[in-house]
Design a protein around this motif. Structure first.
Motif, short mmCIF file in Angstrom:
data_model
loop_
_atom_site.label_atom_id
_atom_site.label_comp_id
_atom_site.label_asym_id
_atom_site.label_seq_id
_atom_site.Cartn_x
_atom_site.Cartn_y
_atom_site.Cartn_z
N HIS A 1 2.64 2.78 -46.95
CA HIS A 1 3.82 2.07 -46.46
C HIS A 1 4.27 2.76 -45.17
O HIS A 1 4.56 3.96 -45.19
N LEU A 2 4.33 2.02 -44.08
CA LEU A 2 4.77 2.55 -42.80
C LEU A 2 6.09 1.89 -42.44
O LEU A 2 6.22 0.66 -42.49
N TYR A 3 7.08 2.70 -42.05
CA TYR A 3 8.40 2.21 -41.72
C TYR A 3 8.71 2.50 -40.25
O TYR A 3 8.58 3.63 -39.80
N LEU A 4 9.10 1.45 -39.52
CA LEU A 4 9.48 1.59 -38.12
C LEU A 4 10.86 0.97 -37.92
O LEU A 4 11.15 -0.10 -38.48
N PRO A 5 11.72 1.60 -37.13
CA PRO A 5 13.05 1.00 -36.88
C PRO A 5 12.91 -0.22 -35.99
O PRO A 5 12.12 -0.22 -35.04
N PRO A 6 13.64 -1.29 -36.27
CA PRO A 6 13.56 -2.50 -35.43
C PRO A 6 13.88 -2.21 -33.96
O PRO A 6 13.38 -2.90 -33.07
N THR A 7 14.72 -1.18 -33.71
CA THR A 7 15.08 -0.86 -32.33
C THR A 7 13.87 -0.38 -31.53
O THR A 7 13.87 -0.47 -30.30
N LEU A 8 12.83 0.12 -32.20
CA LEU A 8 11.64 0.59 -31.49
C LEU A 8 10.99 -0.57 -30.74
O LEU A 8 10.58 -0.41 -29.58
N LEU A 9 10.89 -1.74 -31.37
CA LEU A 9 10.27 -2.88 -30.71
C LEU A 9 11.12 -3.36 -29.54
O LEU A 9 10.59 -3.73 -28.48
N ALA A 10 12.44 -3.32 -29.71
CA ALA A 10 13.32 -3.75 -28.62
C ALA A 10 13.17 -2.82 -27.42
O ALA A 10 13.10 -3.27 -26.27
N ARG A 11 13.10 -1.50 -27.67
CA ARG A 11 12.95 -0.55 -26.57
C ARG A 11 11.58 -0.69 -25.91
O ARG A 11 11.45 -0.59 -24.69
#
Length: 317
Positions: free
Chosen positions: A124-134
């Protein structure tokens, strides 16, 4: 940033209805009876968790994750069933595909049963949604139009391979390279933007390269900090680029990823120390940034074709 972790697979609802007969597992010997955490690693923009899963779970109520989650099957084959918003999706899950879930997902129900004797292992890999926006913003795209399209059994070889490699690194080493993890995270974000957004994005292909002076600045910084953690953003700041663009331009300039370049520089320094100093192999490993002697030995052998101890034996008396 706080990652909530994979609480869903650890909290099954015992009140869920019984599983239909067709979902009884074909193989149950030596299978875990409940989910168990096998390994975990966290970085500023990514968390990876590895699990041993039961061969069969009954219909279970689950909540959406608090972060963008990529889930992949590392081993085993399962008959999956997912129910959400009155719709039911049934499919055979095998290693090679990815399941994408976002914090906007509605509560859902899931059940599975193993179809082979292989143990069920998941990552399971977790990425913050803000990473895609940045990432979208630094690529010159509209960050307001970043919305990941969820899906099950997604056949994306690049997305799977990046996620699988990160999972293997977490499983194999006590502390995978931070620079590798950060570079891979940027690639994950770029691939999600390119292939898995509700709005299509075409990332600009900027053909520029680092100037000799910029490359030398990066090399000098790396050589001066081989014994400590080197972060991708630190290298990018040296040449006034975002982390995303630095990865692309650096690879175009050198033919290597930043992580490959760092490992090469560490192996060169390690060889010099092994040949010309009185340091032990363990001390050399620490000097070039590896807290694990075993991990250093494995990397050194992979990159040079020799064991570190074979170099120390060649020292002049």
């Amino acid at each position: 940033m706080t990652f909530s972790g994979n609480v869903n697979t650890l909290r099954y609802d015992d009140r869920a209805p019984k599983t239909p007969q067709s979902f009884h597992p074909a193989f149950t010997e030596a299978s875990p009876r409940q989910t168990s955490l096998l390994g975990e690693q966290r970085w500023p923009q990514l968390a990876v968790q590895l699990f041993a899963e039961p061969a069969c779970i009954e219909l279970t109520n689950l909540l959406p994750p608090s972060q963008l989650r990529l889930m992949l099957l590392l081993s085993g084959t399962t008959n999956m069933q997912v129910r959400s918003n009155g719709h039911t999706l049934s499919y055979i899950s095998r290693p090679g595909t990815v399941k994408l879930t976002t914090p906007h997902h509605q509560p859902y129900e899931m059940q599975w049963a193993a179809l082979t004797p292989a143990p069920i292992r998941t990552a399971h890999l977790y990425l913050p949604p803000t990473l895609l926006a940045r990432t979208a913003e630094t690529a010159g795209l509209n960050p307001a139009r970043v919305e990941v399209a969820e899906g099950c059994n997604i056949p994306d070889p690049l997305l799977y391979q990046l996620s699988y490699t990160l999972a293997q690194e977490v499983a194999a080493t006590p502390g995978p390279e931070s620079l590798f993890a950060e570079s891979a995270t940027q690639l994950l974000a770029a691939q999600l933007l390119r292939r898995h957004c509700a709005f299509s994005h075409v990332l600009p292909d900027r053909r520029g390269k680092l100037t000799p002076a910029q490359l030398q600045r990066v090399r000098d910084y790396v050589q001066a900090h081989l014994g400590v953690v080197i972060r991708l953003e630190n290298l990018a700041e040296l040449v006034f680029l975002s982390s995303y663009h630095f990865c692309r331009v650096f690879k175009r300039t050198t033919g290597l990823t930043p992580n490959q370049f760092l490992i090469n520089e560490r192996m060169v320094r390690a060889t010099e120390l092994l040949r010309n100093s009185d340091l032990s192999v363990k001390q050399v490993a620490a000097t070039v940034g590896y807290s694990s002697h075993a991990h250093f030995t494995q990397l050194y052998a992979r990159h040079t074709g020799q064991l570190p101890v074979s170099i120390t034996r060649q020292r002049p008396a």
